[in-house]
Write a protein that holds these residues in place. Structure first.
Motif, PDB file in Angstrom:
ATOM      1  N   THR A  68       0.836  -1.199   0.000  1.00  0.00           N
ATOM      2  CA  THR A  68       0.000   0.000   0.000  1.00  0.00           C
ATOM      3  C   THR A  68       0.872   1.251   0.000  1.00  0.00           C
ATOM      4  O   THR A  68       1.819   1.358   0.779  1.00  0.00           O
ATOM      5  N   PHE A  69       0.538   2.192  -0.863  1.00  0.00           N
ATOM      6  CA  PHE A  69       1.217   3.487  -0.847  1.00  0.00           C
ATOM      7  C   PHE A  69       0.570   4.320   0.252  1.00  0.00           C
ATOM      8  O   PHE A  69      -0.638   4.560   0.230  1.00  0.00           O
ATOM      9  N   VAL A  70       1.365   4.727   1.239  1.00  0.00           N
ATOM     10  CA  VAL A  70       0.826   5.452   2.391  1.00  0.00           C
ATOM     11  C   VAL A  70       1.309   6.901   2.455  1.00  0.00           C
ATOM     12  O   VAL A  70       1.291   7.528   3.506  1.00  0.00           O
ATOM     13  N   GLY A  71       1.715   7.441   1.322  1.00  0.00           N
ATOM     14  CA  GLY A  71       2.015   8.860   1.206  1.00  0.00           C
ATOM     15  C   GLY A  71       2.956   9.397   2.266  1.00  0.00           C
ATOM     16  O   GLY A  71       4.033   8.854   2.498  1.00  0.00           O
ATOM     17  N   THR A  72       2.519  10.441   2.946  1.00  0.00           N
ATOM     18  CA  THR A  72       3.363  11.119   3.934  1.00  0.00           C
ATOM     19  C   THR A  72       3.623  10.278   5.179  1.00  0.00           C
ATOM     20  O   THR A  72       4.463  10.643   6.000  1.00  0.00           O
ATOM     21  N   TRP A  73       2.941   9.157   5.318  1.00  0.00           N
ATOM     22  CA  TRP A  73       3.159   8.281   6.472  1.00  0.00           C
ATOM     23  C   TRP A  73       4.351   7.348   6.267  1.00  0.00           C
ATOM     24  O   TRP A  73       4.842   6.761   7.217  1.00  0.00           O
ATOM     25  N   GLN A  74       4.785   7.168   5.026  1.00  0.00           N
ATOM     26  CA  GLN A  74       5.879   6.238   4.751  1.00  0.00           C
ATOM     27  C   GLN A  74       7.133   6.640   5.523  1.00  0.00           C
ATOM     28  O   GLN A  74       7.509   7.810   5.553  1.00  0.00           O
ATOM     29  N   LYS A  94     -10.669   4.019  12.748  1.00  0.00           N
ATOM     30  CA  LYS A  94     -12.098   3.697  12.739  1.00  0.00           C
ATOM     31  C   LYS A  94     -12.501   2.955  11.467  1.00  0.00           C
ATOM     32  O   LYS A  94     -13.437   2.159  11.480  1.00  0.00           O
ATOM     33  N   ASP A  95     -11.848   3.246  10.353  1.00  0.00           N
ATOM     34  CA  ASP A  95     -12.229   2.647   9.071  1.00  0.00           C
ATOM     35  C   ASP A  95     -10.984   2.422   8.226  1.00  0.00           C
ATOM     36  O   ASP A  95     -10.642   3.223   7.373  1.00  0.00           O
ATOM     37  N   HIS A  96     -10.330   1.297   8.458  1.00  0.00           N
ATOM     38  CA  HIS A  96      -9.105   0.962   7.730  1.00  0.00           C
ATOM     39  C   HIS A  96      -9.326   0.843   6.231  1.00  0.00           C
ATOM     40  O   HIS A  96      -8.419   1.106   5.459  1.00  0.00           O
ATOM     41  N   TYR A  97     -10.485   0.399   5.837  1.00  0.00           N
ATOM     42  CA  TYR A  97     -10.702   0.053   4.435  1.00  0.00           C
ATOM     43  C   TYR A  97     -10.901   1.269   3.530  1.00  0.00           C
ATOM     44  O   TYR A  97     -10.507   1.251   2.383  1.00  0.00           O
ATOM     45  N   HIS A  98     -11.505   2.337   4.051  1.00  0.00           N
ATOM     46  CA  HIS A  98     -11.866   3.459   3.190  1.00  0.00           C
ATOM     47  C   HIS A  98     -11.097   4.751   3.459  1.00  0.00           C
ATOM     48  O   HIS A  98     -11.276   5.727   2.734  1.00  0.00           O
ATOM     49  N   GLN A  99     -10.294   4.805   4.499  1.00  0.00           N
ATOM     50  CA  GLN A  99      -9.565   6.030   4.831  1.00  0.00           C
ATOM     51  C   GLN A  99      -8.161   6.007   4.225  1.00  0.00           C
ATOM     52  O   GLN A  99      -7.442   5.022   4.344  1.00  0.00           O
ATOM     53  N   ARG A 100      -7.797   7.106   3.618  1.00  0.00           N
ATOM     54  CA  ARG A 100      -6.446   7.237   3.049  1.00  0.00           C
ATOM     55  C   ARG A 100      -5.453   7.535   4.155  1.00  0.00           C
ATOM     56  O   ARG A 100      -5.716   8.335   5.032  1.00  0.00           O
ATOM     57  N   VAL A 106      -6.353   3.764  -0.505  1.00  0.00           N
ATOM     58  CA  VAL A 106      -7.250   3.083   0.420  1.00  0.00           C
ATOM     59  C   VAL A 106      -7.141   1.586   0.128  1.00  0.00           C
ATOM     60  O   VAL A 106      -6.724   1.175  -0.960  1.00  0.00           O
ATOM     61  N   GLU A 107      -7.510   0.773   1.096  1.00  0.00           N
ATOM     62  CA  GLU A 107      -7.352  -0.671   0.945  1.00  0.00           C
ATOM     63  C   GLU A 107      -8.141  -1.220  -0.240  1.00  0.00           C
ATOM     64  O   GLU A 107      -7.703  -2.179  -0.886  1.00  0.00           O
ATOM     65  N   ALA A 108      -9.289  -0.631  -0.546  1.00  0.00           N
ATOM     66  CA  ALA A 108     -10.076  -1.085  -1.693  1.00  0.00           C
ATOM     67  C   ALA A 108      -9.281  -0.920  -2.987  1.00  0.00           C
ATOM     68  O   ALA A 108      -9.340  -1.784  -3.877  1.00  0.00           O
ATOM     69  N   GLU A 109      -8.531   0.162  -3.115  1.00  0.00           N
ATOM     70  CA  GLU A 109      -7.707   0.379  -4.311  1.00  0.00           C
ATOM     71  C   GLU A 109      -6.570  -0.634  -4.384  1.00  0.00           C
ATOM     72  O   GLU A 109      -6.221  -1.120  -5.466  1.00  0.00           O
ATOM     73  N   VAL A 110      -5.987  -0.945  -3.237  1.00  0.00           N
ATOM     74  CA  VAL A 110      -4.911  -1.939  -3.196  1.00  0.00           C
ATOM     75  C   VAL A 110      -5.457  -3.290  -3.639  1.00  0.00           C
ATOM     76  O   VAL A 110      -4.842  -3.989  -4.450  1.00  0.00           O
ATOM     77  N   ALA A 111      -6.623  -3.670  -3.104  1.00  0.00           N
ATOM     78  CA  ALA A 111      -7.244  -4.943  -3.488  1.00  0.00           C
ATOM     79  C   ALA A 111      -7.544  -4.964  -4.980  1.00  0.00           C
ATOM     80  O   ALA A 111      -7.301  -5.978  -5.654  1.00  0.00           O
ATOM     81  N   GLY A 129      -2.170 -26.356 -11.904  1.00  0.00           N
ATOM     82  CA  GLY A 129      -0.867 -25.788 -11.595  1.00  0.00           C
ATOM     83  C   GLY A 129      -0.933 -24.939 -10.333  1.00  0.00           C
ATOM     84  O   GLY A 129      -2.010 -24.678  -9.793  1.00  0.00           O
ATOM     85  N   THR A 130       0.228 -24.504  -9.881  1.00  0.00           N
ATOM     86  CA  THR A 130       0.319 -23.702  -8.654  1.00  0.00           C
ATOM     87  C   THR A 130       1.017 -22.385  -8.958  1.00  0.00           C
ATOM     88  O   THR A 130       2.133 -22.379  -9.498  1.00  0.00           O
ATOM     89  N   LEU A 131       0.366 -21.297  -8.604  1.00  0.00           N
ATOM     90  CA  LEU A 131       0.941 -19.960  -8.720  1.00  0.00           C
ATOM     91  C   LEU A 131       1.419 -19.520  -7.353  1.00  0.00           C
ATOM     92  O   LEU A 131       0.666 -19.586  -6.382  1.00  0.00           O
ATOM     93  N   VAL A 132       2.660 -19.063  -7.268  1.00  0.00           N
ATOM     94  CA  VAL A 132       3.168 -18.449  -6.046  1.00  0.00           C
ATOM     95  C   VAL A 132       3.189 -16.941  -6.274  1.00  0.00           C
ATOM     96  O   VAL A 132       3.785 -16.460  -7.243  1.00  0.00           O
ATOM     97  N   VAL A 133       2.529 -16.211  -5.389  1.00  0.00           N
ATOM     98  CA  VAL A 133       2.456 -14.752  -5.444  1.00  0.00           C
ATOM     99  C   VAL A 133       3.294 -14.206  -4.295  1.00  0.00           C
ATOM    100  O   VAL A 133       3.032 -14.523  -3.140  1.00  0.00           O
ATOM    101  N   VAL A 134       4.300 -13.404  -4.618  1.00  0.00           N
ATOM    102  CA  VAL A 134       5.147 -12.802  -3.591  1.00  0.00           C
ATOM    103  C   VAL A 134       4.796 -11.323  -3.518  1.00  0.00           C
ATOM    104  O   VAL A 134       5.040 -10.565  -4.454  1.00  0.00           O
ATOM    105  N   THR A 135       4.203 -10.947  -2.395  1.00  0.00           N
ATOM    106  CA  THR A 135       3.754  -9.576  -2.216  1.00  0.00           C
ATOM    107  C   THR A 135       4.077  -9.145  -0.790  1.00  0.00           C
ATOM    108  O   THR A 135       5.024  -9.649  -0.194  1.00  0.00           O
ATOM    109  N   HIS A 136       3.319  -8.250  -0.247  1.00  0.00           N
ATOM    110  CA  HIS A 136       3.597  -7.654   1.058  1.00  0.00           C
ATOM    111  C   HIS A 136       2.402  -7.898   1.973  1.00  0.00           C
ATOM    112  O   HIS A 136       1.289  -8.151   1.507  1.00  0.00           O
ATOM    113  N   GLY A 137       2.618  -7.778   3.268  1.00  0.00           N
ATOM    114  CA  GLY A 137       1.610  -8.146   4.257  1.00  0.00           C
ATOM    115  C   GLY A 137       0.248  -7.511   4.059  1.00  0.00           C
ATOM    116  O   GLY A 137      -0.774  -8.197   4.039  1.00  0.00           O
ATOM    117  N   GLY A 138       0.203  -6.196   3.935  1.00  0.00           N
ATOM    118  CA  GLY A 138      -1.082  -5.512   3.773  1.00  0.00           C
ATOM    119  C   GLY A 138      -1.746  -5.858   2.466  1.00  0.00           C
ATOM    120  O   GLY A 138      -2.964  -6.094   2.411  1.00  0.00           O
TER     121      GLY A 138
END
Length: 195
Positions: A68-74, A94-100, A106-111, A129-138
């Protein structure tokens, strides 16, 4: 960057991370992957390459799998974020999914972008077959939730993934099913971030 929100900052693996990636690679090789797709951030690429070297596959890079790109929080700690951005932080709690966060995604954009990347990669995987996806926790958490068709407000029921741990999803008659979550430290106990 211990204790700091990395987001899309391109931080390479340290010695511990490289050791974890090697251990993970030896374990996941038993799944006999057909394809490997990875975020293009160096920490994910190096992790994916550890597996690719063992199973003799190429790694496909897809920026849709970035954290997730977290802008000025990075690069800031949780305390620094609370001190500098108290209202924004409170709204996000209060709202992890919709707050920037920090003007980022926002998490919806990441998804949206991560699931699209996974679906692109699945096109190259043969039947059974099996796909391995290497990504990040969030990114992994919100992607898994989307693939499982969990309601947006329920994504938090999935604990975060520890470094170099994985989840296994399988296709069922009604869509994706979660077969394992936060696996990888066995035979030691698996602990999430909610202990």
């Amino acid at each position: 960057m211990a204790g700091r929100l990395q987001g899309q900052t391109d931080v390479p693996l340290d010695a511990v991370g490289r050791e974890q990636a090697q251990t993970m690679a030896r374990l996941l090789a038993a799944l006999q992957p057909s394809a490997i797709v990875s975020s293009d951030l160096s920490r994910a690429v190096e992790t994916a390459q550890a597996l690719a070297d063992i199973v003799k596959l190429d790694v496909t890079l897809d920026e849709g799998l970035r954290e997730t790109f977290v802008g000025t929080w990075q690069g800031l700690t949780d305390d620094e974020i609370r001190d500098r951005f108290p209202e924004e932080y409170a709204a996000w709690r209060k709202d992890h999914y919709h707050q920037r966060r920090g003007g980022g995604e926002v998490e919806a954009e990441v998804a949206d972008r991560a699931v699209a990347a996974i679906e692109r990669a699945l096109k190259a995987v043969p039947d059974r077959g099996t796909l391995v996806v290497v990504t990040h926790g969030g990114t992994a958490r919100v992607s898994i939730a989307r693939l499982l068709a969990l309601p947006e407000q329920s994504t938090g029921v999935l604990g975060g993934l520890s470094n170099c741990c994985w989840s296994v999803l399988g296709e069922g008659h009604r869509g994706w099913r979660l077969l394992e979550h936060n696996a990888g430290s066995l035979p030691e106990p698996v602990f999430g971030d909610d202990r």
